[in-house]
Design an enzyme around this catalytic site. Structure first.
Site, PDB file in Angstrom:
ATOM      1  N   GLU A 117       0.844  -1.210   0.000  1.00 46.08           N
ATOM      2  CA  GLU A 117       0.000   0.000   0.000  1.00 46.08           C
ATOM      3  C   GLU A 117       0.878   1.259   0.000  1.00 46.08           C
ATOM      4  O   GLU A 117       0.577   2.235  -0.687  1.00 46.08           O
ATOM      5  CB  GLU A 117      -0.948  -0.039   1.204  1.00 46.08           C
ATOM      6  CG  GLU A 117      -1.979  -1.165   1.021  1.00 46.08           C
ATOM      7  CD  GLU A 117      -2.909  -1.364   2.204  1.00 46.08           C
ATOM      8  OE1 GLU A 117      -2.400  -1.459   3.340  1.00 46.08           O
ATOM      9  OE2 GLU A 117      -4.125  -1.436   1.997  1.00 46.08           O
ATOM     10  N   GLU A 137      -3.637 -10.714   3.934  1.00 49.70           N
ATOM     11  CA  GLU A 137      -4.679 -10.329   4.902  1.00 49.70           C
ATOM     12  C   GLU A 137      -5.720 -11.422   5.089  1.00 49.70           C
ATOM     13  O   GLU A 137      -6.166 -11.690   6.212  1.00 49.70           O
ATOM     14  CB  GLU A 137      -5.360  -9.028   4.459  1.00 49.70           C
ATOM     15  CG  GLU A 137      -4.577  -7.762   4.779  1.00 49.70           C
ATOM     16  CD  GLU A 137      -3.490  -7.413   3.763  1.00 49.70           C
ATOM     17  OE1 GLU A 137      -3.132  -8.274   2.922  1.00 49.70           O
ATOM     18  OE2 GLU A 137      -2.989  -6.277   3.817  1.00 49.70           O
TER      19      GLU A 137
HETATM   20  C1  1HE Z   1       6.946  -8.747  12.180  1.00 56.88           C
HETATM   21  C2  1HE Z   1       6.229  -8.622  10.976  1.00 56.88           C
HETATM   22  C3  1HE Z   1       4.987  -7.931  11.010  1.00 56.88           C
HETATM   23  C4  1HE Z   1       8.037  -9.714  10.574  1.00 56.88           C
HETATM   24  N1  1HE Z   1       4.583  -7.440  12.197  1.00 56.88           N
HETATM   25  N2  1HE Z   1       6.495  -8.234  13.326  1.00 56.88           N
HETATM   26  N3  1HE Z   1       2.249  -8.761   7.324  1.00 56.88           N
HETATM   27  C5  1HE Z   1       2.499 -10.087   7.227  1.00 56.88           C
HETATM   28  O1  1HE Z   1       1.642 -10.936   7.406  1.00 56.88           O
HETATM   29  C6  1HE Z   1       3.934 -10.450   6.935  1.00 56.88           C
HETATM   30  C7  1HE Z   1       4.550 -11.179   8.101  1.00 56.88           C
HETATM   31  N4  1HE Z   1       5.989 -11.381   7.921  1.00 56.88           N
HETATM   32  C8  1HE Z   1       6.511 -12.321   7.099  1.00 56.88           C
HETATM   33  O2  1HE Z   1       5.837 -13.000   6.338  1.00 56.88           O
HETATM   34  C9  1HE Z   1       8.005 -12.536   7.183  1.00 56.88           C
HETATM   35  O3  1HE Z   1       8.470 -11.928   8.392  1.00 56.88           O
HETATM   36  C10 1HE Z   1       8.814 -11.932   6.001  1.00 56.88           C
HETATM   37  C11 1HE Z   1       8.540 -12.754   4.734  1.00 56.88           C
HETATM   38  C12 1HE Z   1       8.482 -10.480   5.764  1.00 56.88           C
HETATM   39  C13 1HE Z   1      10.342 -12.005   6.353  1.00 56.88           C
HETATM   40  O4  1HE Z   1      10.681 -13.326   6.717  1.00 56.88           O
HETATM   41  P1  1HE Z   1      12.040 -13.569   7.543  1.00 56.88           P
HETATM   42  O5  1HE Z   1      12.196 -15.054   7.690  1.00 56.88           O
HETATM   43  O6  1HE Z   1      13.161 -12.816   6.942  1.00 56.88           O
HETATM   44  O7  1HE Z   1      11.813 -12.886   8.982  1.00 56.88           O
HETATM   45  P2  1HE Z   1      10.987 -13.448  10.249  1.00 56.88           P
HETATM   46  O8  1HE Z   1      11.870 -14.382  11.033  1.00 56.88           O
HETATM   47  O9  1HE Z   1       9.657 -13.953   9.843  1.00 56.88           O
HETATM   48  O10 1HE Z   1      10.753 -12.110  11.091  1.00 56.88           O
HETATM   49  C14 1HE Z   1      11.820 -11.421  11.707  1.00 56.88           C
HETATM   50  C15 1HE Z   1      11.237 -10.605  12.853  1.00 56.88           C
HETATM   51  O11 1HE Z   1      10.357  -9.631  12.301  1.00 56.88           O
HETATM   52  C16 1HE Z   1      10.390 -11.437  13.798  1.00 56.88           C
HETATM   53  O12 1HE Z   1      10.483 -10.857  15.080  1.00 56.88           O
HETATM   54  P3  1HE Z   1      11.446 -11.511  16.214  1.00 56.88           P
HETATM   55  O13 1HE Z   1      11.266 -10.593  17.389  1.00 56.88           O
HETATM   56  O14 1HE Z   1      10.928 -12.907  16.411  1.00 56.88           O
HETATM   57  O15 1HE Z   1      12.837 -11.474  15.640  1.00 56.88           O
HETATM   58  C17 1HE Z   1       8.975 -11.237  13.266  1.00 56.88           C
HETATM   59  O16 1HE Z   1       7.985 -11.416  14.258  1.00 56.88           O
HETATM   60  C18 1HE Z   1       9.060  -9.764  12.874  1.00 56.88           C
HETATM   61  N5  1HE Z   1       8.059  -9.421  11.878  1.00 56.88           N
HETATM   62  N6  1HE Z   1       6.928  -9.236   9.996  1.00 56.88           N
HETATM   63  C19 1HE Z   1       5.317  -7.587  13.306  1.00 56.88           C
HETATM   64  N7  1HE Z   1       4.259  -7.722   9.924  1.00 56.88           N
HETATM   65  C20 1HE Z   1      -2.920  -0.896   6.850  1.00 56.88           C
HETATM   66  S1  1HE Z   1      -3.456  -2.447   6.973  1.00 56.88           S
HETATM   67  C21 1HE Z   1      -2.254  -3.476   6.314  1.00 56.88           C
HETATM   68  C22 1HE Z   1      -2.495  -4.901   6.744  1.00 56.88           C
HETATM   69  C23 1HE Z   1      -1.247  -5.704   6.586  1.00 56.88           C
HETATM   70  O17 1HE Z   1      -0.171  -5.207   6.319  1.00 56.88           O
HETATM   71  S2  1HE Z   1      -1.450  -7.391   6.805  1.00 56.88           S
HETATM   72  C24 1HE Z   1       0.110  -8.058   6.448  1.00 56.88           C
HETATM   73  C25 1HE Z   1       0.973  -8.198   7.665  1.00 56.88           C
END
Ligand code: 1HE
Length: 258
Positions: A117, A137
């Site tokens: 977005e 989402e």
């Molecule tokens: C996060 C987030 C997040 C990572 N919020 N903390 N977005 C999603 O559903 C995407 C979720 N994220 C992923 O699918 C993956 O993290 C990635 C593909 C982006 C990257 O993968 P990777 O293996 O490099 O990293 P990871 O091990 O999954 O994440 C590293 C850290 O980032 C980890 O935290 P840690 O404290 O355990 O190290 C994750 O929890 C954190 N992290 N993504 C919070 N999104 C205006 S409305 C819009 C609505 C949306 O955007 S919905 C989509 C949300």
């Protein structure tokens, strides 16, 4: 020069170009309230000497979208709070799109949810081969709220947006280029320098031409064809008049010599 004082943004300004970095790589640049308010702050009142911006994400991913941790911490359902939050996303995306600066985005890795977005609120998008696009989402039990139904749909069509939301599929960098999610595909590690080059080129255009390319096209796309063509005429005349005004010092200088 660097703009200090932000927690999740890093801004570097050089030769009229501001490189605005989403600087939360440990959380894959997930957008929390603080980061959103910092984007609001920067794009509401960019420094006067900035003519164009480049948006980048630090680390291996451009942006993982909405901070889901923060969502989970808001335990009690509160529809009014959520309406206000979503409308705030909309207002910040409007500021990025229509705040006055041409914005070029450099993307790599994940461009997910709110990340897509943000990217589609910008005007020119450069991707690296590692880039992928996803709207997960549906599988998270939520819905888009940062403008995707309008801006992503405008790029790929509402038919494909529905498909992306229903299936949660990932589109690759190549597919994204074909669909218009990016306009350029750079070599890995080269998106930022390509984006800075494009921003430099854009910043040398006449300001009125940049203004109209951003504002007039956005407004006209909402109008009927007849109204749009009329608005295009007025916009064109405005640009001609501005060009004439800019020539005036030269004319005055010429006349002064007589
Ligand atoms: C996060 C987030 C997040 C990572 N919020 N903390 N977005 C999603 O559903 C995407 C979720 N994220 C992923 O699918 C993956 O993290 C990635 C593909 C982006 C990257 O993968 P990777 O293996 O490099 O990293 P990871 O091990 O999954 O994440 C590293 C850290 O980032 C980890 O935290 P840690 O404290 O355990 O190290 C994750 O929890 C954190 N992290 N993504 C919070 N999104 C205006 S409305 C819009 C609505 C949306 O955007 S919905 C989509 C949300």
């Amino acid at each position: 020069m660097a703009t200090d004082g932000y927690e999740h943004l890093e801004v570097e300004i050089s030769e009229g170009i501001a490189v605005v970095g989403l600087a939360r790589a440990d959380k894959r640049n997930a957008v929390n309230r603080k980061m959103l308010s910092e984007l609001d702050d920067f794009f509401s009142s960019p420094p006067d000497d900035v003519k164009a911006a480049v948006l980048v994400g630090h680390g291996k991913h451009f942006c993982a979208g909405l901070d889901l941790q923060e969502v989970m911490e808001m335990k009690d359902p509160d529809p009014l709070r959520d309406v206000v939050d979503t409308r705030y996303w909309h207002s910040v995306m409007d500021k990025i799109q229509l705040g006055g600066l041409p914005v070029v985005t450099a993307m790599q890795g994940a461009v997910i949810g709110g990340g897509l977005e943000i990217a589609t609120a910008t005007h020119v998008r450069v991707a690296e081969p590692s880039t992928f696009y996803q709207l997960p989402e549906g599988s998270r039990g939520i819905f888009v709220g940062g403008g995707a139904t309008v801006r992503v749909a405008r790029v790929i069509g509402s038919d494909r947006l529905t498909e992306m939301l229903l299936t949660g599929r990932r589109y690759s960098a190549e597919e994204g280029l074909r669909l218009g999610l990016s306009h350029y595909l750079a070599e890995e590690g080269e998106a930022r320098s390509t984006a800075v080059e494009l921003a430099g080129q854009i910043s040398r255009n006449a300001p009125i031409s940049n203004y109209l390319a951003i504002q007039a096209v956005a407004r006209i796309s909402e109008m009927s064809a007849a109204d749009g063509l009329y608005a295009e005429t007025l916009s064109a005349i405005l640009s001609h008049y501005q060009a004439a005004l800019e020539l005036r010092p030269g004319i005055a200088e010429f006349l002064g010599k007589k």
